[in-house]
Scaffold this active site. Structure first.
Site, PDB file in Angstrom:
ATOM      1  N   HIS A  42      77.931  86.855  44.704  1.00  0.00           N
ATOM      2  CA  HIS A  42      79.378  86.979  44.558  1.00  0.00           C
ATOM      3  C   HIS A  42      79.933  88.083  45.473  1.00  0.00           C
ATOM      4  O   HIS A  42      80.663  88.970  45.030  1.00  0.00           O
ATOM      5  CB  HIS A  42      79.688  87.275  43.082  1.00  0.00           C
ATOM      6  CG  HIS A  42      81.084  86.943  42.661  1.00  0.00           C
ATOM      7  ND1 HIS A  42      82.172  87.677  43.050  1.00  0.00           N
ATOM      8  CD2 HIS A  42      81.565  85.954  41.887  1.00  0.00           C
ATOM      9  CE1 HIS A  42      83.268  87.156  42.516  1.00  0.00           C
ATOM     10  NE2 HIS A  42      82.921  86.103  41.797  1.00  0.00           N
TER      11      HIS A  42
ATOM     12  N   GLU B  83      81.189  81.301  47.279  1.00  0.00           N
ATOM     13  CA  GLU B  83      80.091  81.350  46.306  1.00  0.00           C
ATOM     14  C   GLU B  83      79.437  79.979  46.183  1.00  0.00           C
ATOM     15  O   GLU B  83      79.944  79.098  45.496  1.00  0.00           O
ATOM     16  CB  GLU B  83      80.640  81.749  44.934  1.00  0.00           C
ATOM     17  CG  GLU B  83      81.450  83.017  44.926  1.00  0.00           C
ATOM     18  CD  GLU B  83      82.436  83.033  43.761  1.00  0.00           C
ATOM     19  OE1 GLU B  83      82.011  82.907  42.606  1.00  0.00           O
ATOM     20  OE2 GLU B  83      83.648  83.135  44.012  1.00  0.00           O
TER      21      GLU B  83
ATOM     22  N   HIS C 196      80.747  83.674  34.552  1.00  0.00           N
ATOM     23  CA  HIS C 196      79.696  84.454  35.230  1.00  0.00           C
ATOM     24  C   HIS C 196      78.679  85.075  34.261  1.00  0.00           C
ATOM     25  O   HIS C 196      78.318  86.249  34.392  1.00  0.00           O
ATOM     26  CB  HIS C 196      80.323  85.571  36.068  1.00  0.00           C
ATOM     27  CG  HIS C 196      81.197  85.104  37.197  1.00  0.00           C
ATOM     28  ND1 HIS C 196      80.986  83.946  37.890  1.00  0.00           N
ATOM     29  CD2 HIS C 196      82.313  85.667  37.766  1.00  0.00           C
ATOM     30  CE1 HIS C 196      81.914  83.813  38.832  1.00  0.00           C
ATOM     31  NE2 HIS C 196      82.727  84.841  38.774  1.00  0.00           N
TER      32      HIS C 196
HETATM   33  C1  BGC Z   1      86.269  83.269  40.157  1.00  0.00           C
HETATM   34  C2  BGC Z   1      87.579  83.936  39.885  1.00  0.00           C
HETATM   35  C3  BGC Z   1      87.291  85.204  39.136  1.00  0.00           C
HETATM   36  C4  BGC Z   1      86.386  86.070  39.933  1.00  0.00           C
HETATM   37  C5  BGC Z   1      86.005  87.285  39.147  1.00  0.00           C
HETATM   38  C6  BGC Z   1      85.434  84.179  40.970  1.00  0.00           C
HETATM   39  O1  BGC Z   1      84.186  83.602  41.157  1.00  0.00           O
HETATM   40  O2  BGC Z   1      86.447  82.052  40.810  1.00  0.00           O
HETATM   41  O3  BGC Z   1      88.420  83.114  39.131  1.00  0.00           O
HETATM   42  O4  BGC Z   1      88.467  85.884  38.832  1.00  0.00           O
HETATM   43  O5  BGC Z   1      85.225  85.387  40.259  1.00  0.00           O
HETATM   44  O6  BGC Z   1      85.787  88.321  39.935  1.00  0.00           O
END
Ligand code: BGC
Length: 375
Positions: free
Chosen positions: A210, A340, A136
């Site tokens: 998210h 997402e 991310h």
């Molecule tokens: C991921 C997870 C991750 C989370 C973090 C998600 O988009 O797929 O693996 O732990 O984001 O908050």
């Protein structure tokens, strides 16, 4: 009959006496509105929270810290407006927690193996913030920077437009990237999120919203929610959640949500819970498609996720571990789930996945629509 008796009879006849007529009043009197409900200063920059409200009372709170959606107040089948997303009351709590609640995830949402990739033979090393991998956008992704923000009103509704200019080399990414995130709410209860970006050097981009949803408004966990995903393949992962590169059919596996299934029905068969990318289109077409539908029968709330991205990550909130959030709620494992829309994880290292590359002169564009309904 006494005056009181006449009033009581009239009340019975019209059934709407007292507080019950509030809904009717709201329906006729409510107008679209944008209000700034809070401001604070973070690292010398002004952080604002905007409230977008439509004529149905549907209300979205967005802050320009991380372009985060902090609340979504959405009606159930009786018309009760309640918050259906996980979040915090203050910016400092978002800064302290790594859950990415309601965040704009970027420059590259999801994982890149070992934070490495190359473009035209030139290798780049991104920060690694998820064990050995990049997740991310790195240590300070788009969810942790202050965006320039301004509200607007147009024919389709009310909105906020935010801009962030990410310097060349930030978190290891090549190119200065200028990103616009536009959030708009219309009177049909559709929240549209449009991410657009341009660069001055060849780079990679994958931006998503998210949000963690719980259509019961946190009254129960999400295991009884019914989910449909309009994708019949998924991308299996290794133990660090990096795709193996295979694109596998969901048919006859616990990953099959091509027809509605309760999330809890087969989750025990999936080690660690669901945290997988579903393939909506193997060849990226850029067309807006309904990717997923989430339904909670108790409240009657239904959420449709539409996007023009080729994949969608279904994450069943496996790593939630007891944080205290908005309205005094505790967020335990499976209190919320994410859908997402995205390019597939680790695309820059997987030649058979749709490409997430962006070159100077091109515009990255990703449109997400969240449709709020009841049934
Ligand atoms: C991921 C997870 C991750 C989370 C973090 C998600 O988009 O797929 O693996 O732990 O984001 O908050």
């Amino acid at each position: 009959m006494s005056k009181f008796g006449v009033l009581a009879l009239a009340c019975l006849m019209f059934w709407s006496c007292g507080t019950d007529n509030g809904t009717a009043e709201n329906e006729t009197e409510n107008e679209n509105s944008i209000t700034m409900i809070n401001t604070e200063t973070i690292n010398g920059k002004e952080v604002k929270t905007f409230e977008l409200k439509n004529k149905n009372g549907t209300t979205i709170h967005i802050t320009n810290y991380g372009a985060i959606v902090t609340k979504m107040l959405v009606a159930d089948k009786e018309g009760n407006l309640e918050n259906i997303v996980l979040g915090f009351d203050s910016v400092s709590e978002y800064q302290q927690n790594g859950y990415y609640f309601g965040a704009t995830a970027g420059r590259y949402a999801n994982r890149i193996a070992k934070g490495r990739f190359s473009i035209d033979g030139e290798a780049f090393q991104l920060t690694t913030n998820d064990g050995q991998n990049h997740l991310h956008g790195g240590n300070e992704g788009f969810n942790e920077v202050v965006w320039e923000a301004e509200s607007f009103e147009d024919n389709s509704g009310v909105g906020v437009r935010m801009v962030y200019v990410s310097p060349d080399g930030e978190e290891g990414y090549p190119g200065e990237l200028t990103t616009t995130a536009t959030f708009s709410l219309d009177d049909n209860d559709v929240l549209t999120i449009l991410y657009e970006a341009s660069t001055d050097k060849a780079t990679i981009v994958n931006i998503t919203h998210h949000g963690y949803f719980n259509l019961s408004a946190m009254k129960e966990d999400i295991l009884n929610h019914e989910l449909t995903i309009y994708g019949d393949h998924y991308t299996p992962v290794d133990e660090t959640l990096i795709p193996t590169g295979d694109i596998v059919e969901v048919n006859n596996t616990p990953f099959d949500f091509t027809s509605a299934h309760k999330i809890g029905e087969r989750i025990a068969q999936v080690e660690g819970g669901y945290d997988h990318n579903y393939v909506i289109t193997k060849e990226y077409t850029g067309d807006l498609k309904k990717q997923a539908e989430l339904y909670h029968s108790g409240s009657g709330r239904l959420l449709e996720v539409h996007s023009d991205a080729p994949g969608v990550q279904f994450y069943s909130g496996n790593f939630l571990d007891g944080a205290q959030g908005t309205d005094g709620n505790t967020y335990n494992k499976h209190t919320g789930l994410c859908l997402e829309p995205q390019f597939f994880p680790d695309s820059p290292n997987q030649p058979n996945f749709p490409s997430a590359s962006l070159k100077p002169g091109e515009t990255y564009s990703h449109r997400i629509e969240l449709h709020f309904k009841t049934r």
